[in-house]
Design a protein around this motif. Structure first.
Motif, PDB file in Angstrom:
ATOM      1  N   HIS A 217       0.812  -1.305  -0.111  1.00 41.89           N
ATOM      2  CA  HIS A 217       0.075  -0.022   0.021  1.00 41.89           C
ATOM      3  C   HIS A 217       0.952   1.300   0.074  1.00 41.89           C
ATOM      4  CE1 HIS A 217       0.883  -1.147   4.106  1.00 41.89           C
ATOM      5  NE2 HIS A 217       0.734   0.085   4.431  1.00 41.89           N
ATOM      6  N   GLU A 272      -8.478   7.502 -10.476  1.00 41.67           N
ATOM      7  CA  GLU A 272      -8.383   6.294  -9.388  1.00 41.67           C
ATOM      8  C   GLU A 272      -7.381   5.396  -9.726  1.00 41.67           C
ATOM      9  OE1 GLU A 272     -11.944   5.020 -12.145  1.00 41.67           O
ATOM     10  OE2 GLU A 272     -10.623   6.803 -11.786  1.00 41.67           O
ATOM     11  N   TRP A 273      -6.525   5.307 -11.080  1.00 35.24           N
ATOM     12  CA  TRP A 273      -5.678   4.291 -11.364  1.00 35.24           C
ATOM     13  C   TRP A 273      -4.197   4.873 -11.496  1.00 35.24           C
ATOM     14  CZ3 TRP A 273      -7.735   0.520  -8.666  1.00 35.24           C
ATOM     15  CH2 TRP A 273      -9.008   0.140  -9.170  1.00 35.24           C
ATOM     16  N   GLN A 275      -2.064   5.958  -9.498  1.00 34.44           N
ATOM     17  CA  GLN A 275      -0.699   5.559  -8.321  1.00 34.44           C
ATOM     18  C   GLN A 275      -0.887   4.070  -8.583  1.00 34.44           C
ATOM     19  OE1 GLN A 275       1.026   7.701  -7.198  1.00 34.44           O
ATOM     20  NE2 GLN A 275      -0.178   9.380  -7.694  1.00 34.44           N
ATOM     21  N   VAL A 278      -2.220   2.073  -5.634  1.00 30.48           N
ATOM     22  CA  VAL A 278      -3.489   1.651  -5.385  1.00 30.48           C
ATOM     23  C   VAL A 278      -4.003   0.800  -6.361  1.00 30.48           C
ATOM     24  CG1 VAL A 278      -5.916   2.953  -6.170  1.00 30.48           C
ATOM     25  CG2 VAL A 278      -3.961   4.326  -4.804  1.00 30.48           C
ATOM     26  N   ARG A 279      -3.237   0.606  -7.585  1.00 28.10           N
ATOM     27  CA  ARG A 279      -3.725  -0.386  -8.611  1.00 28.10           C
ATOM     28  C   ARG A 279      -3.282  -1.955  -7.633  1.00 28.10           C
ATOM     29  NH1 ARG A 279      -7.134  -1.646 -11.697  1.00 28.10           N
ATOM     30  NH2 ARG A 279      -7.390  -3.281 -10.306  1.00 28.10           N
ATOM     31  N   PRO A 364      -8.654   3.252  -0.815  1.00 32.33           N
ATOM     32  CA  PRO A 364      -7.142   3.170  -0.420  1.00 32.33           C
ATOM     33  C   PRO A 364      -6.832   4.344  -0.053  1.00 32.33           C
ATOM     34  CG  PRO A 364      -7.810   2.350  -2.872  1.00 32.33           C
ATOM     35  CD  PRO A 364      -9.097   2.930  -2.389  1.00 32.33           C
ATOM     36  N   HIS A 366      -4.905   6.289  -1.427  1.00 36.20           N
ATOM     37  CA  HIS A 366      -5.007   7.341  -2.504  1.00 36.20           C
ATOM     38  C   HIS A 366      -5.736   6.812  -3.610  1.00 36.20           C
ATOM     39  CE1 HIS A 366      -4.023  11.162  -4.642  1.00 36.20           C
ATOM     40  NE2 HIS A 366      -3.815  10.332  -5.530  1.00 36.20           N
TER      41      HIS A 366
END
Length: 382
Positions: A217, A272-273, A275, A278-279, A364, A366
Protein backbone atom coordinates in the motif's frame (compact mmCIF):
# COMPACT_ATOMS: atom_id res chain seq x y z
CA UNK A 1 -24.55 -22.34 -23.73
CA UNK A 2 -21.26 -23.31 -22.10
CA UNK A 3 -21.61 -24.29 -18.46
CA UNK A 4 -18.84 -22.73 -16.31
CA UNK A 5 -16.44 -25.10 -14.65
CA UNK A 6 -16.58 -24.99 -10.85
CA UNK A 7 -13.75 -23.12 -9.15
CA UNK A 8 -10.93 -24.68 -7.16
CA UNK A 9 -12.29 -25.91 -3.82
CA UNK A 10 -9.84 -24.82 -1.18
CA UNK A 11 -12.19 -25.25 1.83
CA UNK A 12 -14.92 -27.80 2.34
CA UNK A 13 -18.09 -27.13 4.32
CA UNK A 14 -20.17 -24.01 4.78
CA UNK A 15 -19.50 -22.66 8.23
CA UNK A 16 -16.90 -20.55 9.95
CA UNK A 17 -14.39 -18.12 8.50
CA UNK A 18 -12.22 -19.04 5.55
CA UNK A 19 -9.21 -16.70 5.48
CA UNK A 20 -7.72 -16.15 2.01
CA UNK A 21 -4.20 -16.85 0.87
CA UNK A 22 -1.90 -13.88 0.26
CA UNK A 23 -1.37 -13.15 -3.40
CA UNK A 24 2.21 -13.34 -4.72
CA UNK A 25 2.42 -9.61 -5.27
CA UNK A 26 6.23 -9.50 -4.95
CA UNK A 27 6.93 -12.42 -7.29
CA UNK A 28 8.20 -11.33 -10.70
CA UNK A 29 8.26 -12.94 -14.13
CA UNK A 30 11.12 -12.27 -16.54
CA UNK A 31 10.59 -13.20 -20.17
CA UNK A 32 13.32 -13.21 -22.80
CA UNK A 33 15.68 -15.06 -25.06
CA UNK A 34 17.79 -17.82 -23.56
CA UNK A 35 18.51 -19.92 -26.66
CA UNK A 36 20.03 -22.85 -24.77
CA UNK A 37 17.17 -23.10 -22.26
CA UNK A 38 14.79 -24.94 -24.63
CA UNK A 39 11.73 -22.85 -23.76
CA UNK A 40 11.92 -23.53 -20.02
CA UNK A 41 9.59 -21.87 -17.55
CA UNK A 42 11.40 -22.12 -14.23
CA UNK A 43 10.80 -20.87 -10.68
CA UNK A 44 14.02 -19.26 -9.42
CA UNK A 45 14.83 -18.46 -5.80
CA UNK A 46 18.20 -16.68 -6.08
CA UNK A 47 20.80 -15.37 -8.53
CA UNK A 48 22.95 -18.47 -7.99
CA UNK A 49 19.88 -20.62 -8.66
CA UNK A 50 19.39 -18.78 -11.97
CA UNK A 51 23.04 -19.32 -12.90
CA UNK A 52 22.75 -23.04 -12.22
CA UNK A 53 19.58 -23.39 -14.28
CA UNK A 54 20.37 -21.12 -17.23
CA UNK A 55 24.05 -20.14 -17.44
CA UNK A 56 25.94 -23.41 -17.18
CA UNK A 57 27.51 -22.88 -20.62
CA UNK A 58 28.96 -19.47 -19.70
CA UNK A 59 28.17 -15.81 -19.25
CA UNK A 60 26.56 -13.98 -22.19
CA UNK A 61 27.42 -10.41 -23.17
CA UNK A 62 25.78 -7.54 -25.00
CA UNK A 63 22.02 -7.71 -25.50
CA UNK A 64 22.07 -11.43 -24.67
CA UNK A 65 22.96 -10.43 -21.10
CA UNK A 66 19.96 -8.16 -20.58
CA UNK A 67 17.71 -10.86 -19.13
CA UNK A 68 20.36 -12.37 -16.81
CA UNK A 69 21.35 -8.89 -15.61
CA UNK A 70 17.69 -8.06 -14.97
CA UNK A 71 17.35 -11.18 -12.83
CA UNK A 72 20.56 -10.35 -10.97
CA UNK A 73 19.31 -6.78 -10.42
CA UNK A 74 16.01 -8.12 -9.11
CA UNK A 75 17.66 -10.21 -6.40
CA UNK A 76 20.25 -7.50 -5.60
CA UNK A 77 17.48 -4.98 -4.93
CA UNK A 78 15.36 -7.12 -2.63
CA UNK A 79 13.53 -9.67 -4.77
CA UNK A 80 13.19 -13.12 -3.25
CA UNK A 81 11.70 -15.26 -6.03
CA UNK A 82 10.72 -15.06 -9.67
CA UNK A 83 9.73 -17.09 -12.70
CA UNK A 84 11.95 -17.07 -15.78
CA UNK A 85 10.28 -17.80 -19.12
CA UNK A 86 12.89 -18.63 -21.74
CA UNK A 87 12.31 -17.81 -25.40
CA UNK A 88 14.42 -19.99 -27.67
CA UNK A 89 13.90 -18.48 -31.13
CA UNK A 90 13.50 -14.85 -32.19
CA UNK A 91 11.32 -15.93 -35.13
CA UNK A 92 8.76 -17.55 -32.83
CA UNK A 93 9.08 -15.07 -29.96
CA UNK A 94 5.42 -13.99 -29.87
CA UNK A 95 4.09 -17.56 -30.15
CA UNK A 96 6.37 -18.75 -27.34
CA UNK A 97 5.44 -15.69 -25.27
CA UNK A 98 1.74 -16.51 -25.61
CA UNK A 99 2.34 -20.09 -24.42
CA UNK A 100 4.31 -18.88 -21.40
CA UNK A 101 1.61 -16.36 -20.48
CA UNK A 102 -1.05 -19.07 -20.60
CA UNK A 103 1.09 -21.31 -18.38
CA UNK A 104 1.53 -18.44 -15.90
CA UNK A 105 -2.18 -17.74 -15.48
CA UNK A 106 -2.46 -20.01 -12.43
CA UNK A 107 0.78 -18.78 -10.82
CA UNK A 108 0.87 -16.30 -7.95
CA UNK A 109 2.65 -13.46 -9.69
CA UNK A 110 2.65 -9.70 -9.15
CA UNK A 111 4.77 -8.24 -11.96
CA UNK A 112 5.93 -9.14 -15.47
CA UNK A 113 8.91 -7.74 -17.39
CA UNK A 114 10.51 -8.37 -20.79
CA UNK A 115 14.13 -7.21 -20.41
CA UNK A 116 15.23 -8.02 -23.97
CA UNK A 117 12.29 -6.33 -25.70
CA UNK A 118 14.61 -4.15 -27.78
CA UNK A 119 17.02 -6.91 -28.82
CA UNK A 120 17.13 -7.06 -32.66
CA UNK A 121 13.40 -6.42 -32.90
CA UNK A 122 11.42 -4.03 -35.08
CA UNK A 123 8.85 -1.68 -33.59
CA UNK A 124 5.85 -3.70 -34.80
CA UNK A 125 7.00 -6.87 -33.04
CA UNK A 126 7.96 -4.93 -29.90
CA UNK A 127 4.48 -3.38 -29.90
CA UNK A 128 2.93 -6.85 -30.22
CA UNK A 129 4.94 -8.14 -27.27
CA UNK A 130 4.09 -5.15 -25.07
CA UNK A 131 0.42 -5.43 -25.95
CA UNK A 132 0.35 -9.17 -25.15
CA UNK A 133 1.91 -8.64 -21.72
CA UNK A 134 -0.31 -5.68 -20.87
CA UNK A 135 -3.45 -7.53 -22.01
CA UNK A 136 -2.45 -10.53 -19.89
CA UNK A 137 -2.03 -8.34 -16.80
CA UNK A 138 -5.29 -6.51 -17.43
CA UNK A 139 -7.31 -9.67 -18.12
CA UNK A 140 -6.18 -11.38 -14.91
CA UNK A 141 -6.33 -8.21 -12.84
CA UNK A 142 -3.70 -9.42 -10.36
CA UNK A 143 -0.35 -8.34 -11.86
CA UNK A 144 1.46 -5.37 -13.35
CA UNK A 145 3.54 -4.95 -16.50
CA UNK A 146 6.89 -3.24 -15.89
CA UNK A 147 7.98 -1.88 -19.28
CA UNK A 148 11.24 -0.20 -20.24
CA UNK A 149 11.82 2.96 -22.24
CA UNK A 150 13.87 2.56 -25.45
CA UNK A 151 17.64 2.28 -25.29
CA UNK A 152 17.92 5.72 -26.90
CA UNK A 153 19.01 7.78 -23.88
CA UNK A 154 17.26 11.01 -24.94
CA UNK A 155 14.19 11.61 -22.75
CA UNK A 156 12.14 12.44 -25.85
CA UNK A 157 12.23 8.76 -26.83
CA UNK A 158 10.54 7.76 -23.57
CA UNK A 159 8.02 10.58 -23.91
CA UNK A 160 7.15 9.49 -27.44
CA UNK A 161 6.72 5.86 -26.42
CA UNK A 162 4.53 6.78 -23.46
CA UNK A 163 2.28 8.81 -25.73
CA UNK A 164 1.92 5.90 -28.16
CA UNK A 165 1.23 3.40 -25.40
CA UNK A 166 -1.42 5.61 -23.84
CA UNK A 167 -3.14 6.65 -27.05
CA UNK A 168 -2.70 3.77 -29.48
CA UNK A 169 -1.61 0.45 -28.03
CA UNK A 170 -2.79 -0.06 -24.48
CA UNK A 171 -5.74 2.26 -24.01
CA UNK A 172 -7.65 -0.24 -21.82
CA UNK A 173 -4.59 -1.79 -20.16
CA UNK A 174 -2.79 1.34 -18.95
CA UNK A 175 -3.88 0.95 -15.27
CA UNK A 176 -1.87 -2.30 -15.21
CA UNK A 177 1.12 -0.90 -17.11
CA UNK A 178 4.18 1.09 -15.98
CA UNK A 179 7.04 2.58 -17.98
CA UNK A 180 10.52 3.27 -16.56
CA UNK A 181 13.39 5.49 -17.78
CA UNK A 182 16.39 5.71 -18.23
CA UNK A 183 18.56 2.62 -18.74
CA UNK A 184 21.03 1.76 -15.99
CA UNK A 185 24.79 1.30 -15.99
CA UNK A 186 25.60 -1.86 -14.06
CA UNK A 187 28.55 -4.22 -13.58
CA UNK A 188 28.66 -6.68 -16.47
CA UNK A 189 28.57 -10.45 -16.10
CA UNK A 190 32.26 -10.53 -16.89
CA UNK A 191 34.49 -9.09 -14.16
CA UNK A 192 35.70 -5.55 -14.78
CA UNK A 193 33.05 -4.66 -17.36
CA UNK A 194 30.12 -2.25 -17.30
CA UNK A 195 26.94 -2.54 -19.31
CA UNK A 196 23.82 -0.49 -19.92
CA UNK A 197 20.64 -2.46 -19.26
CA UNK A 198 16.89 -1.80 -19.19
CA UNK A 199 15.79 -0.92 -15.65
CA UNK A 200 12.91 -3.40 -15.23
CA UNK A 201 14.79 -6.01 -13.18
CA UNK A 202 16.15 -3.52 -10.65
CA UNK A 203 12.74 -1.84 -10.48
CA UNK A 204 10.95 -5.13 -9.78
CA UNK A 205 13.45 -5.87 -7.01
CA UNK A 206 12.90 -2.42 -5.49
CA UNK A 207 9.13 -3.03 -5.56
CA UNK A 208 9.66 -6.31 -3.71
CA UNK A 209 11.93 -4.60 -1.14
CA UNK A 210 9.34 -1.89 -0.56
CA UNK A 211 6.62 -4.55 -0.18
CA UNK A 212 8.64 -6.35 2.49
CA UNK A 213 9.63 -3.24 4.43
CA UNK A 214 6.54 -1.05 4.06
CA UNK A 215 3.75 -3.05 2.41
CA UNK A 216 2.29 -2.85 -1.07
CA UNK A 217 0.00 0.00 0.00
CA UNK A 218 3.07 2.27 0.09
CA UNK A 219 4.09 3.79 -3.22
CA UNK A 220 7.30 2.14 -4.54
CA UNK A 221 9.15 5.44 -4.87
CA UNK A 222 12.02 7.31 -3.20
CA UNK A 223 13.93 4.02 -3.20
CA UNK A 224 17.66 3.72 -3.73
CA UNK A 225 18.60 1.33 -6.53
CA UNK A 226 21.40 -1.09 -5.67
CA UNK A 227 24.10 -2.56 -7.92
CA UNK A 228 23.90 0.42 -10.26
CA UNK A 229 26.88 2.63 -11.09
CA UNK A 230 25.22 5.25 -13.26
CA UNK A 231 22.50 6.21 -15.71
CA UNK A 232 22.39 6.45 -19.48
CA UNK A 233 21.00 10.00 -19.06
CA UNK A 234 21.03 12.34 -16.06
CA UNK A 235 17.70 14.12 -16.11
CA UNK A 236 17.23 17.77 -15.25
CA UNK A 237 14.04 18.90 -13.54
CA UNK A 238 12.37 20.25 -16.69
CA UNK A 239 12.86 16.94 -18.52
CA UNK A 240 11.62 14.98 -15.53
CA UNK A 241 8.50 17.15 -15.30
CA UNK A 242 7.56 16.37 -18.91
CA UNK A 243 8.05 12.64 -18.41
CA UNK A 244 6.14 12.65 -15.11
CA UNK A 245 3.19 14.28 -16.85
CA UNK A 246 3.17 11.36 -19.32
CA UNK A 247 3.22 8.75 -16.53
CA UNK A 248 6.87 7.78 -17.05
CA UNK A 249 8.62 6.81 -13.80
CA UNK A 250 12.24 7.95 -13.66
CA UNK A 251 15.46 7.10 -11.89
CA UNK A 252 17.35 10.22 -10.78
CA UNK A 253 20.78 10.93 -9.38
CA UNK A 254 19.80 13.05 -6.39
CA UNK A 255 22.23 14.91 -4.12
CA UNK A 256 22.75 13.00 -0.90
CA UNK A 257 20.47 10.13 -2.00
CA UNK A 258 22.33 8.45 -4.83
CA UNK A 259 20.49 6.75 -7.68
CA UNK A 260 16.86 6.93 -6.64
CA UNK A 261 13.62 5.60 -8.06
CA UNK A 262 11.52 8.73 -8.28
CA UNK A 263 7.90 8.27 -9.28
CA UNK A 264 5.23 5.59 -8.84
CA UNK A 265 2.67 6.12 -11.58
CA UNK A 266 0.91 3.84 -14.01
CA UNK A 267 0.32 4.96 -17.58
CA UNK A 268 -3.37 5.47 -16.83
CA UNK A 269 -5.05 8.86 -17.10
CA UNK A 270 -7.96 7.69 -14.91
CA UNK A 271 -7.55 9.50 -11.56
CA UNK A 272 -8.31 6.41 -9.45
CA UNK A 273 -5.65 4.32 -11.21
CA UNK A 274 -2.76 6.77 -11.59
CA UNK A 275 -0.89 5.53 -8.52
CA UNK A 276 0.86 2.14 -8.71
CA UNK A 277 0.20 1.33 -5.05
CA UNK A 278 -3.57 1.82 -5.44
CA UNK A 279 -3.72 -0.48 -8.44
CA UNK A 280 -1.59 -3.12 -6.69
CA UNK A 281 -3.64 -2.99 -3.47
CA UNK A 282 -6.85 -3.54 -5.43
CA UNK A 283 -5.14 -6.34 -7.41
CA UNK A 284 -4.20 -8.08 -4.17
CA UNK A 285 -7.57 -7.49 -2.52
CA UNK A 286 -9.37 -8.94 -5.52
CA UNK A 287 -7.15 -12.01 -5.44
CA UNK A 288 -7.64 -12.43 -1.69
CA UNK A 289 -11.43 -12.23 -2.03
CA UNK A 290 -11.46 -14.70 -4.90
CA UNK A 291 -9.32 -17.17 -3.00
CA UNK A 292 -11.31 -16.81 0.23
CA UNK A 293 -14.66 -17.36 -1.46
CA UNK A 294 -13.86 -20.18 -3.85
CA UNK A 295 -15.28 -22.66 -1.36
CA UNK A 296 -18.78 -21.40 -2.20
CA UNK A 297 -18.61 -23.26 -5.53
CA UNK A 298 -19.04 -26.45 -3.48
CA UNK A 299 -22.31 -25.36 -1.90
CA UNK A 300 -25.58 -26.96 -3.01
CA UNK A 301 -27.73 -23.94 -2.13
CA UNK A 302 -25.59 -21.17 -3.51
CA UNK A 303 -27.92 -18.23 -3.02
CA UNK A 304 -29.27 -18.77 0.46
CA UNK A 305 -29.13 -15.82 2.86
CA UNK A 306 -27.18 -17.95 5.33
CA UNK A 307 -24.46 -18.49 2.78
CA UNK A 308 -24.37 -14.81 1.84
CA UNK A 309 -23.95 -13.88 5.49
CA UNK A 310 -20.95 -16.21 5.79
CA UNK A 311 -19.42 -14.73 2.63
CA UNK A 312 -19.97 -11.18 3.93
CA UNK A 313 -18.21 -12.19 7.14
CA UNK A 314 -15.28 -13.70 5.24
CA UNK A 315 -14.81 -10.69 2.96
CA UNK A 316 -15.23 -8.27 5.87
CA UNK A 317 -12.50 -10.15 7.78
CA UNK A 318 -10.11 -9.80 4.82
CA UNK A 319 -10.80 -6.08 4.36
CA UNK A 320 -10.47 -5.47 8.09
CA UNK A 321 -7.00 -7.01 8.02
CA UNK A 322 -6.02 -4.71 5.15
CA UNK A 323 -7.41 -1.69 7.00
CA UNK A 324 -5.46 -2.62 10.14
CA UNK A 325 -2.27 -2.81 8.05
CA UNK A 326 -2.87 0.80 7.01
CA UNK A 327 -3.72 0.03 3.40
CA UNK A 328 -7.19 1.60 3.58
CA UNK A 329 -8.36 5.00 4.76
CA UNK A 330 -10.67 5.60 7.66
CA UNK A 331 -10.53 6.04 11.44
CA UNK A 332 -12.88 3.08 11.73
CA UNK A 333 -13.30 0.06 9.49
CA UNK A 334 -16.77 1.24 8.40
CA UNK A 335 -15.12 4.32 6.89
CA UNK A 336 -12.64 2.21 4.90
CA UNK A 337 -14.87 -0.30 3.11
CA UNK A 338 -18.30 -1.81 2.64
CA UNK A 339 -19.37 -5.27 1.50
CA UNK A 340 -22.58 -6.11 -0.34
CA UNK A 341 -23.69 -9.69 -0.84
CA UNK A 342 -27.46 -9.84 -0.43
CA UNK A 343 -30.71 -9.57 -2.40
CA UNK A 344 -29.69 -6.25 -3.92
CA UNK A 345 -26.93 -7.80 -6.03
CA UNK A 346 -28.19 -11.41 -5.99
CA UNK A 347 -31.87 -10.98 -6.89
CA UNK A 348 -34.28 -13.89 -7.21
CA UNK A 349 -33.43 -17.50 -7.99
CA UNK A 350 -30.89 -17.88 -10.78
CA UNK A 351 -31.69 -20.00 -13.80
CA UNK A 352 -28.91 -22.32 -14.90
CA UNK A 353 -25.51 -22.11 -13.19
CA UNK A 354 -25.80 -20.38 -9.83
CA UNK A 355 -23.68 -17.26 -9.46
CA UNK A 356 -22.94 -15.48 -6.20
CA UNK A 357 -22.06 -11.80 -6.68
CA UNK A 358 -19.93 -9.91 -4.17
CA UNK A 359 -19.36 -6.16 -4.33
CA UNK A 360 -16.75 -4.55 -2.11
CA UNK A 361 -16.10 -0.83 -2.03
CA UNK A 362 -12.74 0.19 -0.60
CA UNK A 363 -10.98 3.48 0.05
CA UNK A 364 -7.25 3.08 -0.63
CA UNK A 365 -4.81 5.61 0.80
CA UNK A 366 -5.02 7.46 -2.49
CA UNK A 367 -7.22 8.63 -4.08
CA UNK A 368 -10.02 9.66 -1.71
CA UNK A 369 -12.73 8.11 -3.90
CA UNK A 370 -13.99 4.62 -3.23
CA UNK A 371 -12.90 1.92 -5.65
CA UNK A 372 -15.38 -0.86 -6.40
CA UNK A 373 -14.34 -4.53 -6.56
CA UNK A 374 -16.74 -7.04 -8.07
CA UNK A 375 -16.17 -10.78 -7.68
CA UNK A 376 -18.48 -13.56 -8.86
CA UNK A 377 -18.25 -17.22 -7.90
CA UNK A 378 -20.08 -19.60 -10.24
CA UNK A 379 -21.17 -23.17 -9.57
CA UNK A 380 -21.87 -25.42 -12.53
CA UNK A 381 -25.25 -27.15 -12.69
CA UNK A 382 -25.52 -30.71 -11.41
Amino acid sequence: MTVPVPGVRIVEGSGGSHPGSRAGTSVAVFIGRLPEAEGKLEFVSSWSDFQTRFLESGMPSGAAAWLPLAVRGFFANGGSSCHVAAITDAETYVAELDLHLIALEAAEVGMIAVPDLFHDRNDAVADEIRAAVAEHCSALGTRMAILDAPADPAPESAETLATRLKEELLATQTPFTTLYYPWLKVPGLTAGTTQEVPPCGHIAGAWARSDALRGIHKAPANLTLLEVSGLSWDLIDEEHARLHAKGVDCVRLLPGQGLTLWGARTLSDEPEWVQINVRRVVNALTQDIRMATRWVTDQKELNTERLRAIVRNDVTAILTQWWRRGALKGVAAKDAFSVTCDDTNNPGSPVGPATLSIVAQVAPLHPAEFVTIRVSQTRAQN
